[in-house]
Motif scaffolding. Structure first.
Motif, PDB file in Angstrom:
ATOM      1  N   ASN A 110      56.262  44.027  28.731  1.00 13.07           N
ATOM      2  CA  ASN A 110      56.289  44.631  30.063  1.00 13.07           C
ATOM      3  C   ASN A 110      54.980  44.362  30.790  1.00 13.07           C
ATOM      4  OD1 ASN A 110      58.847  45.735  29.652  1.00 13.07           O
ATOM      5  ND2 ASN A 110      58.010  47.574  28.695  1.00 13.07           N
ATOM      6  N   ASN A 111      55.086  43.908  32.037  1.00 13.14           N
ATOM      7  CA  ASN A 111      53.915  43.652  32.860  1.00 13.14           C
ATOM      8  C   ASN A 111      54.011  44.461  34.144  1.00 13.14           C
ATOM      9  OD1 ASN A 111      52.595  41.193  31.410  1.00 13.14           O
ATOM     10  ND2 ASN A 111      54.751  40.654  31.579  1.00 13.14           N
ATOM     11  N   PHE A 112      52.864  44.852  34.681  1.00 10.15           N
ATOM     12  CA  PHE A 112      52.833  45.534  35.966  1.00 10.15           C
ATOM     13  C   PHE A 112      51.531  45.199  36.675  1.00 10.15           C
ATOM     14  CE2 PHE A 112      51.087  48.495  32.862  1.00 10.15           C
ATOM     15  CZ  PHE A 112      49.964  49.015  33.488  1.00 10.15           C
ATOM     16  N   ALA A 113      51.436  45.587  37.948  1.00 10.33           N
ATOM     17  CA  ALA A 113      50.263  45.266  38.762  1.00 10.33           C
ATOM     18  C   ALA A 113      49.597  46.536  39.263  1.00 10.33           C
ATOM     19  CB  ALA A 113      50.670  44.392  39.949  1.00 10.33           C
ATOM     20  N   LEU A 114      48.276  46.486  39.353  1.00 13.31           N
ATOM     21  CA  LEU A 114      47.471  47.561  39.931  1.00 13.31           C
ATOM     22  C   LEU A 114      46.407  46.942  40.825  1.00 13.31           C
ATOM     23  CD1 LEU A 114      46.791  49.861  36.834  1.00 13.31           C
ATOM     24  CD2 LEU A 114      48.198  50.451  38.808  1.00 13.31           C
ATOM     25  N   GLN A 115      46.085  47.623  41.921  1.00 15.10           N
ATOM     26  CA  GLN A 115      45.001  47.164  42.781  1.00 15.10           C
ATOM     27  C   GLN A 115      43.720  47.908  42.436  1.00 15.10           C
ATOM     28  OE1 GLN A 115      45.276  47.847  47.072  1.00 15.10           O
ATOM     29  NE2 GLN A 115      44.554  45.757  47.389  1.00 15.10           N
ATOM     30  N   VAL A 116      42.610  47.173  42.419  1.00 16.33           N
ATOM     31  CA  VAL A 116      41.316  47.720  41.999  1.00 16.33           C
ATOM     32  C   VAL A 116      40.623  48.418  43.162  1.00 16.33           C
ATOM     33  CG1 VAL A 116      39.021  47.133  41.130  1.00 16.33           C
ATOM     34  CG2 VAL A 116      41.033  45.926  40.270  1.00 16.33           C
ATOM     35  N   ARG A 117      40.034  49.563  42.848  1.00 15.79           N
ATOM     36  CA  ARG A 117      39.100  50.217  43.762  1.00 15.79           C
ATOM     37  C   ARG A 117      37.764  50.357  43.049  1.00 15.79           C
ATOM     38  NH1 ARG A 117      42.181  55.324  46.681  1.00 15.79           N
ATOM     39  NH2 ARG A 117      43.418  54.121  48.174  1.00 15.79           N
ATOM     40  N   GLY A 118      36.697  49.955  43.718  1.00 17.91           N
ATOM     41  CA  GLY A 118      35.375  50.093  43.122  1.00 17.91           C
ATOM     42  C   GLY A 118      34.844  48.780  42.581  1.00 17.91           C
ATOM     43  N   ASP A 119      33.594  48.811  42.105  1.00 19.52           N
ATOM     44  CA  ASP A 119      32.917  47.575  41.704  1.00 19.52           C
ATOM     45  C   ASP A 119      32.283  47.660  40.324  1.00 19.52           C
ATOM     46  OD1 ASP A 119      30.857  49.314  42.200  1.00 19.52           O
ATOM     47  OD2 ASP A 119      29.886  48.092  43.752  1.00 19.52           O
ATOM     48  N   SER A 120      32.756  48.571  39.477  1.00 22.17           N
ATOM     49  CA  SER A 120      32.106  48.709  38.176  1.00 22.17           C
ATOM     50  C   SER A 120      32.421  47.551  37.235  1.00 22.17           C
ATOM     51  CB  SER A 120      32.512  50.026  37.504  1.00 22.17           C
ATOM     52  OG  SER A 120      33.795  49.939  36.953  1.00 22.17           O
ATOM     53  N   MET A 121      33.414  46.696  37.580  1.00 26.21           N
ATOM     54  CA  MET A 121      33.749  45.554  36.725  1.00 26.21           C
ATOM     55  C   MET A 121      33.391  44.231  37.389  1.00 26.21           C
ATOM     56  SD  MET A 121      34.796  46.949  33.995  1.00 26.21           S
ATOM     57  CE  MET A 121      35.443  45.532  33.124  1.00 26.21           C
ATOM     58  N   VAL A 122      32.475  44.284  38.352  1.00 25.74           N
ATOM     59  CA  VAL A 122      32.172  43.099  39.155  1.00 25.74           C
ATOM     60  C   VAL A 122      31.581  41.967  38.317  1.00 25.74           C
ATOM     61  CG1 VAL A 122      29.852  43.889  39.819  1.00 25.74           C
ATOM     62  CG2 VAL A 122      31.141  42.351  41.337  1.00 25.74           C
ATOM     63  N   ASP A 123      30.835  42.288  37.254  1.00 30.67           N
ATOM     64  CA  ASP A 123      30.238  41.240  36.422  1.00 30.67           C
ATOM     65  C   ASP A 123      31.272  40.516  35.566  1.00 30.67           C
ATOM     66  OD1 ASP A 123      27.794  41.865  37.482  1.00 30.67           O
ATOM     67  OD2 ASP A 123      27.136  43.094  35.795  1.00 30.67           O
ATOM     68  N   GLU A 124      32.487  41.064  35.502  1.00 24.60           N
ATOM     69  CA  GLU A 124      33.606  40.388  34.846  1.00 24.60           C
ATOM     70  C   GLU A 124      34.459  39.634  35.862  1.00 24.60           C
ATOM     71  OE1 GLU A 124      34.989  40.287  31.455  1.00 24.60           O
ATOM     72  OE2 GLU A 124      32.867  40.653  31.071  1.00 24.60           O
ATOM     73  N   GLY A 125      33.997  39.586  37.117  1.00 26.79           N
ATOM     74  CA  GLY A 125      34.740  38.893  38.161  1.00 26.79           C
ATOM     75  C   GLY A 125      35.850  39.716  38.772  1.00 26.79           C
ATOM     76  N   ILE A 126      35.859  41.028  38.507  1.00 31.62           N
ATOM     77  CA  ILE A 126      36.882  41.922  39.060  1.00 31.62           C
ATOM     78  C   ILE A 126      36.261  42.671  40.228  1.00 31.62           C
ATOM     79  CG2 ILE A 126      38.389  43.885  38.591  1.00 31.62           C
ATOM     80  CD1 ILE A 126      38.436  43.007  35.659  1.00 31.62           C
ATOM     81  N   ARG A 127      36.779  42.423  41.434  1.00 30.66           N
ATOM     82  CA  ARG A 127      36.185  42.978  42.648  1.00 30.66           C
ATOM     83  C   ARG A 127      37.094  44.013  43.291  1.00 30.66           C
ATOM     84  NH1 ARG A 127      34.356  37.270  45.513  1.00 30.66           N
ATOM     85  NH2 ARG A 127      33.087  36.462  43.777  1.00 30.66           N
ATOM     86  N   ASP A 128      36.491  44.807  44.148  1.00 26.32           N
ATOM     87  CA  ASP A 128      37.243  45.798  44.911  1.00 26.32           C
ATOM     88  C   ASP A 128      38.338  45.098  45.719  1.00 26.32           C
ATOM     89  OD1 ASP A 128      37.598  48.514  46.001  1.00 26.32           O
ATOM     90  OD2 ASP A 128      36.916  47.614  47.874  1.00 26.32           O
ATOM     91  N   GLY A 129      39.579  45.574  45.601  1.00 22.82           N
ATOM     92  CA  GLY A 129      40.697  44.987  46.322  1.00 22.82           C
ATOM     93  C   GLY A 129      41.502  43.977  45.527  1.00 22.82           C
ATOM     94  N   ASP A 130      40.978  43.508  44.393  1.00 21.96           N
ATOM     95  CA  ASP A 130      41.733  42.573  43.556  1.00 21.96           C
ATOM     96  C   ASP A 130      42.992  43.242  43.009  1.00 21.96           C
ATOM     97  OD1 ASP A 130      39.864  40.598  43.921  1.00 21.96           O
ATOM     98  OD2 ASP A 130      38.923  40.824  41.952  1.00 21.96           O
ATOM     99  N   VAL A 131      43.998  42.431  42.738  1.00 20.59           N
ATOM    100  CA  VAL A 131      45.213  42.910  42.079  1.00 20.59           C
ATOM    101  C   VAL A 131      45.191  42.414  40.639  1.00 20.59           C
ATOM    102  CG1 VAL A 131      47.733  42.791  42.002  1.00 20.59           C
ATOM    103  CG2 VAL A 131      46.556  42.998  44.201  1.00 20.59           C
ATOM    104  N   LEU A 132      45.246  43.345  39.702  1.00 20.92           N
ATOM    105  CA  LEU A 132      45.236  43.005  38.282  1.00 20.92           C
ATOM    106  C   LEU A 132      46.652  43.004  37.731  1.00 20.92           C
ATOM    107  CD1 LEU A 132      42.237  45.134  36.966  1.00 20.92           C
ATOM    108  CD2 LEU A 132      42.234  42.746  37.701  1.00 20.92           C
ATOM    109  N   ILE A 133      46.920  42.045  36.854  1.00 20.53           N
ATOM    110  CA  ILE A 133      48.184  42.000  36.130  1.00 20.53           C
ATOM    111  C   ILE A 133      47.926  42.580  34.742  1.00 20.53           C
ATOM    112  CG2 ILE A 133      50.132  40.580  35.430  1.00 20.53           C
ATOM    113  CD1 ILE A 133      49.419  40.635  38.484  1.00 20.53           C
ATOM    114  N   ILE A 134      48.708  43.573  34.387  1.00 14.90           N
ATOM    115  CA  ILE A 134      48.493  44.323  33.153  1.00 14.90           C
ATOM    116  C   ILE A 134      49.688  44.132  32.220  1.00 14.90           C
ATOM    117  CG2 ILE A 134      47.896  46.584  32.197  1.00 14.90           C
ATOM    118  CD1 ILE A 134      45.994  45.664  34.427  1.00 14.90           C
ATOM    119  N   ARG A 135      49.401  43.874  30.945  1.00 15.09           N
ATOM    120  CA  ARG A 135      50.453  43.910  29.925  1.00 15.09           C
ATOM    121  C   ARG A 135      50.467  45.308  29.320  1.00 15.09           C
ATOM    122  NH1 ARG A 135      49.019  39.930  26.639  1.00 15.09           N
ATOM    123  NH2 ARG A 135      47.813  41.275  25.255  1.00 15.09           N
ATOM    124  N   LYS A 136      51.585  45.975  29.446  1.00 12.25           N
ATOM    125  CA  LYS A 136      51.685  47.349  28.971  1.00 12.25           C
ATOM    126  C   LYS A 136      51.673  47.386  27.447  1.00 12.25           C
ATOM    127  CE  LYS A 136      54.357  51.594  29.609  1.00 12.25           C
ATOM    128  NZ  LYS A 136      55.537  52.209  30.268  1.00 12.25           N
TER     129      LYS A 136
END
Length: 200
Positions: A110-136
């Motif tokens: 199962n996969n789903f999507a979430l949109q990111v808020r905040g910048d605590s993962m910015v050093d991993e290339g994950i920015r505010d507003g990005d859409v992440l694909i998650i494997r449940k």
């Protein structure tokens, strides 16, 4: 770029109309077909399709003057479950929507999507507003980036467990890790992909 379920329906309607009539529908015809409240709503939806690269308006503001660009078919619809914090924990709000995601970003299960808020993962290339694909899944290996839930609130962090303690680490040198008892942490899923809109 990804299309929502509503945007996909509009695109399919335009595609069918063009094939049958040899010309685009009028704004009024689009409004009546989808029961939109105003012509301004039609304009906003078409502008979103244009911004995402599925529609082109080469002749200015003429309301029938647009053409469709090819719809990418190597995509799958996955549930979009809201927004989640990459800073302090924030409730991930489930909303009734889906997103089209390139199949290359998906994996088994199962996969789903979430949109990111905040910048605590910015050093991993994950920015505010990005859409992440998650494997449940309900487990994670040390070092994986996860969506974890703590007392009903969800957050994105790197996961590390030692005995009965879990450390959820941000990827931002300005922020401190979050240490939590293992029985207080619920793994919702593991991050397997990322999509980003570039502002023009």
């Amino acid at each position: 770029m990804l299309l929502t379920k509503q945007q996909t329906r509009i695109y399919r309607y335009l595609e069918t109309y063009l094939r049958r009539h040899g010309r685009p529908p009028s704004y009024q015809e689009i409004r009546e077909h989808f029961n939109f409240r105003s012509l301004n709503s039609v304009a906003k939806h078409l502008k979103q399709l244009e911004r995402k690269g599925y529609l082109e308006s080469p002749w200015g503001n003429q309301k029938r003057a647009f053409r469709l660009l090819p719809l990418r078919t190597t995509a799958a619809a996955v549930p979009f479950l809201g927004r989640v914090a990459a800073g302090a924990p924030l409730e991930a709000v489930e909303i009734p929507e889906t997103m089209e995601v390139p199949e290359s970003l998906l994996s088994g299960g199962n996969n789903f999507a979430l949109q990111v808020r905040g910048d605590s993962m910015v050093d991993e290339g994950i920015r505010d507003g990005d859409v992440l694909i998650i494997r449940k899944q309900e487990y994670a290996d040390n070092g994986q980036t996860v969506v974890a839930q703590i007392e009903g609130e969800a957050t994105i962090k790197k996961f590390y467990q030692r005995h009965d303690q879990v450390e959820l680490r941000p990827a931002n040198q300005e922020l401190e890790p979050l240490a939590v008892a293992a029985d207080k942490v619920e793994i919702i899923g593991v991050v397997i992909g990322l999509m980003r809109h570039y502002k023009r």
